[in-house]
Design an enzyme around this catalytic site. Structure first.
Site, short mmCIF file in Angstrom:
data_model
loop_
_atom_site.label_atom_id
_atom_site.label_comp_id
_atom_site.label_asym_id
_atom_site.label_seq_id
_atom_site.Cartn_x
_atom_site.Cartn_y
_atom_site.Cartn_z
N LEU A 60 0.74 -1.14 -0.01
CA LEU A 60 -0.01 0.04 -0.02
C LEU A 60 0.92 1.30 -0.03
CD1 LEU A 60 -2.60 -1.26 2.57
CD2 LEU A 60 -3.09 -0.65 0.11
N TYR A 144 -1.95 3.11 16.45
CA TYR A 144 -2.73 2.18 15.63
C TYR A 144 -4.04 3.08 15.74
CZ TYR A 144 -5.89 -1.41 14.47
OH TYR A 144 -7.02 -2.20 14.02
N LYS A 148 -6.12 5.01 12.34
CA LYS A 148 -7.51 4.59 11.93
C LYS A 148 -8.44 6.04 12.11
CE LYS A 148 -7.11 0.31 10.96
NZ LYS A 148 -7.27 -0.08 9.73
N SER A 173 -14.43 -6.69 17.56
CA SER A 173 -13.37 -7.87 17.66
C SER A 173 -14.14 -8.86 16.73
CB SER A 173 -13.28 -8.41 19.07
OG SER A 173 -12.77 -7.26 19.95
N1 LIG Z 1 -9.94 -8.30 13.27
C1 LIG Z 1 -10.42 -7.66 13.87
O1 LIG Z 1 -10.96 -7.79 14.99
C2 LIG Z 1 -10.39 -6.06 13.42
C3 LIG Z 1 -10.83 -5.20 14.35
C4 LIG Z 1 -10.87 -3.94 14.27
C5 LIG Z 1 -10.28 -3.46 13.10
N2 LIG Z 1 -9.66 -4.22 12.03
C6 LIG Z 1 -9.37 -3.90 10.92
O2 LIG Z 1 -9.63 -4.79 9.83
C7 LIG Z 1 -8.57 -5.12 8.94
C8 LIG Z 1 -8.38 -6.57 8.76
O3 LIG Z 1 -8.06 -6.98 9.97
P1 LIG Z 1 -7.31 -8.65 10.22
O4 LIG Z 1 -7.60 -9.00 11.55
O5 LIG Z 1 -7.72 -9.40 9.05
O6 LIG Z 1 -5.92 -7.88 10.33
P2 LIG Z 1 -4.47 -8.74 9.53
O7 LIG Z 1 -3.28 -8.25 10.10
O8 LIG Z 1 -4.68 -10.49 9.76
O9 LIG Z 1 -4.46 -8.47 7.91
C9 LIG Z 1 -4.17 -7.17 7.35
C10 LIG Z 1 -3.47 -7.50 6.32
O10 LIG Z 1 -3.16 -6.13 5.70
C11 LIG Z 1 -1.77 -6.48 5.01
N3 LIG Z 1 -0.89 -5.37 5.16
C12 LIG Z 1 -0.28 -4.67 6.21
N4 LIG Z 1 0.64 -3.82 5.63
C13 LIG Z 1 0.32 -3.72 4.23
C14 LIG Z 1 0.85 -2.88 3.42
N5 LIG Z 1 1.72 -1.96 3.73
N6 LIG Z 1 0.73 -3.11 2.08
C15 LIG Z 1 -0.28 -4.11 1.82
N7 LIG Z 1 -0.66 -4.92 2.63
C16 LIG Z 1 -0.53 -4.98 4.06
C17 LIG Z 1 -1.08 -7.89 5.87
O11 LIG Z 1 -0.15 -8.54 5.15
C18 LIG Z 1 -2.31 -8.51 6.17
O12 LIG Z 1 -2.56 -9.69 5.39
C19 LIG Z 1 -7.35 -4.14 9.50
O13 LIG Z 1 -7.29 -3.05 8.86
C20 LIG Z 1 -7.81 -3.91 10.88
O14 LIG Z 1 -6.94 -2.77 11.31
C21 LIG Z 1 -9.72 -5.60 12.37
O1 LIG Z 2 -10.13 -4.64 19.93
C1 LIG Z 2 -9.86 -5.48 19.38
O2 LIG Z 2 -10.24 -6.72 19.96
C2 LIG Z 2 -9.63 -5.78 18.02
O3 LIG Z 2 -9.24 -4.51 17.37
C3 LIG Z 2 -8.79 -4.51 15.98
O4 LIG Z 2 -8.49 -3.25 15.73
C4 LIG Z 2 -7.34 -5.24 15.97
O5 LIG Z 2 -7.06 -5.31 14.76
C5 LIG Z 2 -7.46 -6.52 16.57
O6 LIG Z 2 -6.15 -7.11 16.58
C6 LIG Z 2 -8.08 -6.63 18.01
O7 LIG Z 2 -8.41 -7.74 18.56
#
Ligand SMILES: NC(=O)c1ccc[n+]([C@@H]2O[C@H](COP(=O)([O-])OP(=O)(O)OC[C@H]3O[C@@H](n4cnc5c(N)ncnc54)[C@H](O)[C@@H]3O)[C@@H](O)[C@H]2O)c1
Ligand SMILES: O=C(O)[C@H]1O[C@@H](O)[C@H](O)[C@@H](O)[C@@H]1O
Length: 276
Positions: A60, A144, A148, A173
Site C-alpha cells: 500500500l 494504531y 485509523k 473484535s
Molecule cells: N479483526 C478484527 O477484530 C479487527 C478489529 C478492528 C479493525 N480491524 C481492521 O480490519 C482489517 C483486517 O483485520 P485483520 O484482523 O484481518 O488483520 P490482519 O493483520 O490479519 O490483516 C491485515 C492484512 O494487511 C496486510 N498489510 C499490512 N501492511 C500492508 C501494506 N503496507 N501493504 C499491503 N498490505 C499490507 C497484511 O499483510 C495482512 O494480510 C485491518 O485493517 C484491521 O485494522 C480488524
Molecule cells: O479491539 C479488538 O479486539 C481488535 O481491534 C482491532 O483493531 C485489532 O485489529 C484486533 O487485533 C483487536 O483484537
C-alpha cells in the site's frame, strides 16, 4: 456463509485489500458472491486466484502500484494495513501513506465507494461504563487507533471534496469467538461482519458514514443509532459464549487500565519506534 440473497445488488469489480489477512480470508468467498470479479490484494502472498478472481501483490505504501491496483474497480473493501499496535514507522507506511495512496488512486479512477476497516481503537480511551456513538469525539488509544482516526478524516475529506463515498466501520473484535471478557462486548461474528459489509456496500446513500462493527451483544458500549440508515441488523450475539468465557476469566483487576477502558490492553501497549 450467508446466501447471496442478502443483497440484491451485484457489482462489477470489487477490490479487497488485506486479502491474505485473518478477516480478508474470511470475507473473500463472501464478497465473491456479490460481484463479477473480485480483485484481491495484499503485500503477502494469497491463495491462488480462482475463477472470477484476480490476485495482485502490492504494498500500500507504493503509490504507483496502488494507482494501477485501482484501475477498473467499482468499490473497495479496504482491510489492508497494520492491524495492531506496532512501530510508528510501520503504521505510518501502511495506514497513513497507504491510505492516502488508496484514496487518491480511487479518486483518479472514479471509484464510487470504499468500505474502510476502521477500528474501535479510534475511541479506545472511553471507559467501559460509557455508551458512546459514532458522533462522539475520537479518543485513540495508541498510534494504531490514531492512524485509523486519520483514515476516517481522510474519508471525510474525499467525500466533502470529491464525492467519493465511504463507510468507516469501527470494527470491534471480528473473530470466530470472543477470546476474553472484554470481547463479550466488542465481538462481531463473521456472518454479522458480512452483513455489515454488504449493508455498507449497498445502502443507497452513505456520504461518509461511521458505524461500529459489533454483533447484537447483551453488553455493549456502542450505540449505532446514527448509522441506522445503513440497515445493518446483527443476527448473532456473544451471549452464547458468556458462561465459558467467564469461567476462563472469573476475576478481573478493576484497577487495570485495560479493564477500565474500551480499548482493553491496547491502552497500555507501545508506543513503539524502529531502532535508530
Ligand atoms: N479483526 C478484527 O477484530 C479487527 C478489529 C478492528 C479493525 N480491524 C481492521 O480490519 C482489517 C483486517 O483485520 P485483520 O484482523 O484481518 O488483520 P490482519 O493483520 O490479519 O490483516 C491485515 C492484512 O494487511 C496486510 N498489510 C499490512 N501492511 C500492508 C501494506 N503496507 N501493504 C499491503 N498490505 C499490507 C497484511 O499483510 C495482512 O494480510 C485491518 O485493517 C484491521 O485494522 C480488524
Ligand atoms: O479491539 C479488538 O479486539 C481488535 O481491534 C482491532 O483493531 C485489532 O485489529 C484486533 O487485533 C483487536 O483484537
Amino acid at each position: 456463509m450467508l446466501s447471496s440473497s442478502v443483497s440484491p445488488i451485484r457489482f462489477g469489480r470489487i477490490l479487497l485489500t488485506g486479502a491474505a489477512g485473518h478477516l480478508g480470508r474470511e470475507m473473500r468467498p463472501r464478497l465473491k458472491a456479490c460481484c463479477d470479479r473480485l480483485r484481491l490484494s495484499d503485500r503477502e502472498p494469497m491463495a491462488p486466484a480462482a475463477d472470477g478472481e484476480e490476485a495482485v501483490v502490492a504494498d500500500l505504501a507504493d503509490r504507483a502500484a496502488v494507482l494501477a491496483l485501482l484501475e477498473g474497480v467499482d468499490a473497495v473493501v479496504h482491510l489492508g494495513g497494520v492491524s495492531t499496535e506496532q512501530s510508528w514507522e510501520r503504521i505510518a507506511a501502511a495506514n497513513i501513506h497507504g491510505a492516502v495512496n488508496l484514496y487518491e488512486a480511487a479518486r483518479r479512477h472514479g471509484v464510487r465507494r470504499i468500505v474502510f476497516a476502521s477500528s474501535n481503537h479510534v475511541t479506545g480511551f472511553y471507559r467501559q461504563d460509557q455508551v458512546i456513538s459514532p458522533r462522539d469525539p475520537a479518543r485513540p488509544d495508541g498510534f494504531y487507533g490514531l492512524s485509523k482516526a486519520f483514515g476516517e478524516d481522510l474519508a471525510q475529506l474525499y467525500w466533502d471534496r470529491f464525492g467519493l463515498e465511504t463507510v468507516s466501520v469501527r470494527i470491534g473484535s471480528a473473530f470466530a469467538a470472543p477470546k476474553d471478557r472484554r470481547m463479550l462486548a466488542t465481538w462481531m461474528s463473521f456472518d454479522d461482519t458480512e452483513r455489515l459489509f454488504m449493508a455498507a456496500l449497498t445502502a443507497p446513500v452513505v456520504g461518509h458514514s461511521i458505524v461500529y462493527g459489533l454483533s447484537d451483544n447483551a453488553t455493549a458500549w456502542w450505540d449505532n443509532t446514527p448509522a441506522r440508515h445503513l440497515g445493518y441488523r446483527p443476527q448473532d450475539s456473544s451471549e452464547v459464549f458468556r458462561a465459558e468465557v467467564e469461567a476462563r476469566q472469573p476475576v478481573l483487576d478493576r484497577e487495570d487500565p485495560a479493564v477500565i477502558h474500551q480499548g482493553g490492553a491496547f491502552v497500555r501497549t507501545g508506543p513503539f519506534f524502529e531502532e535508530a
